[in-house]
Scaffold this motif. Sequence first.
Motif, PDB file in Angstrom:
ATOM      1  N   PHE A   1      88.526 108.767 112.552  1.00 28.57           N
ATOM      2  CA  PHE A   1      87.754 108.634 113.450  1.00 28.57           C
ATOM      3  C   PHE A   1      86.736 109.707 112.518  1.00 28.57           C
ATOM      4  O   PHE A   1      87.458 110.492 112.515  1.00 28.57           O
ATOM      5  N   THR A   2      85.650 109.055 112.065  1.00 31.42           N
ATOM      6  CA  THR A   2      84.781 110.235 111.253  1.00 31.42           C
ATOM      7  C   THR A   2      83.830 110.435 112.100  1.00 31.42           C
ATOM      8  O   THR A   2      82.815 109.386 112.710  1.00 31.42           O
ATOM      9  N   HIS A   3      83.304 111.930 113.012  1.00 33.56           N
ATOM     10  CA  HIS A   3      82.323 112.166 113.220  1.00 33.56           C
ATOM     11  C   HIS A   3      81.445 113.360 112.626  1.00 33.56           C
ATOM     12  O   HIS A   3      82.424 113.847 111.950  1.00 33.56           O
ATOM     13  N   ASP A   4      79.956 113.426 114.047  1.00 33.61           N
ATOM     14  CA  ASP A   4      79.490 115.136 113.088  1.00 33.61           C
ATOM     15  C   ASP A   4      79.547 115.719 113.748  1.00 33.61           C
ATOM     16  O   ASP A   4      79.931 115.554 115.491  1.00 33.61           O
ATOM     17  N   GLY A   5      80.016 117.218 114.117  1.00 32.87           N
ATOM     18  CA  GLY A   5      80.067 118.175 115.228  1.00 32.87           C
ATOM     19  C   GLY A   5      80.894 118.204 115.644  1.00 32.87           C
ATOM     20  O   GLY A   5      82.301 118.360 115.175  1.00 32.87           O
ATOM     21  N   ARG A   6      81.302 119.010 116.640  1.00 29.88           N
ATOM     22  CA  ARG A   6      82.654 119.390 116.583  1.00 29.88           C
ATOM     23  C   ARG A   6      83.563 119.174 117.709  1.00 29.88           C
ATOM     24  O   ARG A   6      83.037 119.312 119.064  1.00 29.88           O
ATOM     25  N   MET A   7      83.628 117.427 118.236  1.00 37.32           N
ATOM     26  CA  MET A   7      84.252 116.922 119.020  1.00 37.32           C
ATOM     27  C   MET A   7      85.376 117.886 120.532  1.00 37.32           C
ATOM     28  O   MET A   7      85.216 117.572 120.858  1.00 37.32           O
TER      29      MET A   7
ATOM     30  N   CYS B   1      79.186 118.780 120.079  1.00 38.68           N
ATOM     31  CA  CYS B   1      79.485 117.880 118.531  1.00 38.68           C
ATOM     32  C   CYS B   1      77.488 117.126 119.665  1.00 38.68           C
ATOM     33  O   CYS B   1      77.065 117.263 120.171  1.00 38.68           O
TER      34      CYS B   1
END
Lengths: 271, 79
Positions: free
Chosen positions: B68-74, B79
């Motif tokens: 899973f690629t994502h923005d922010g700090r899940m 995020c």
Amino acid sequence: MRAGPLSNTNIIGLLNQYFVPVYVVNEDYARKGPAPAEEKAELQRIFKEGHTAKKSVGSVHVYVLNPEGKLIDSMHVAEAAKPKVLAAMLQKTVDELKLRPNAPVAKVRPQSAPPACDEGSLMLHLVSRSVDGRGAWTEFPGENWIVLTADDQKALLSADEPDPAVLKKILTHFYPATENNDVNKNRFEQLTAATKVVESKNGKARARLSGTFKMAHSFYHKDDGKAVESDFIGFADYDPATRKISALQLTTRDARYNGGKFAVAVRSIEP
Amino acid sequence: MKLAVLFVLGLLPSLLASDPSEFDWVRQRVEELQPTGKEKRFDEIGWAGDIRDATRLAKEHRRPVFLFTHDGRMNIGRC
């Protein structure tokens, strides 16, 4: 994703029993990000394979690689965020590869973990959450880890005027869920604080910390004039001879941002 | 807006009574605001450290990788 499919019992079971789950932060894998070059190259390799195979490719996506590391499936987050859709995607891989269930291969551990710090430092854990259900992303709280060095602790409880920089080091994380999490962009417009010794006996002391502040914090990364207005109150137990803090707890009574109310809790964690 | 900072340090602890109810209130509120188990279900997943760690484990255990690629700090909810 975290509050939806990644909190779903069926999907947690599928990921743990059949897959090697991993997540990456795009900012870390950007050209100037801190991820190692080999990691960035691996992500680019996966993107390239996706483009070549005409699969869905994007920055906020899920990808499935076969055991040899070759991309075999992908999905945009808008679809993957639907638990039934993601579960079907995972189950399809399980069926096609004829996988057998087993225990997780990577250690199950808290994903919010304290950073390393020097001996004598005070590790603080902060939790920030909406208290009225308003605002964005209220499904789970935001967290931060803050390290106060030995000098920070002395400055916070100094007999002279305490260093506001130490308070700001903590208070800069007092904001609810927003798209912008770059605290370097925060700007304190007002800060009033008081430190009062309320107990001192047998070589131990307790100080009461309280105050109010206003801090400009944009919801997105572009300046929008939004600001946090909050109070704070808490207590620090410390050694009066060294000003070393053994325990610290802080919270808010009334914290507001962008028309909503939120609350913050800070407490020291044993290393 | 002009930054105003005011600090007061009480130097006479014997004259300043500690309010135990206020201390207990702070302690209880801090406890109540902690993340719940329901909010931490994400931690029940055995996540690999990075892509290379995941592909190494995949080869070793003959498993596919879920990335899973994502923005922010899940992981910290920022995020």
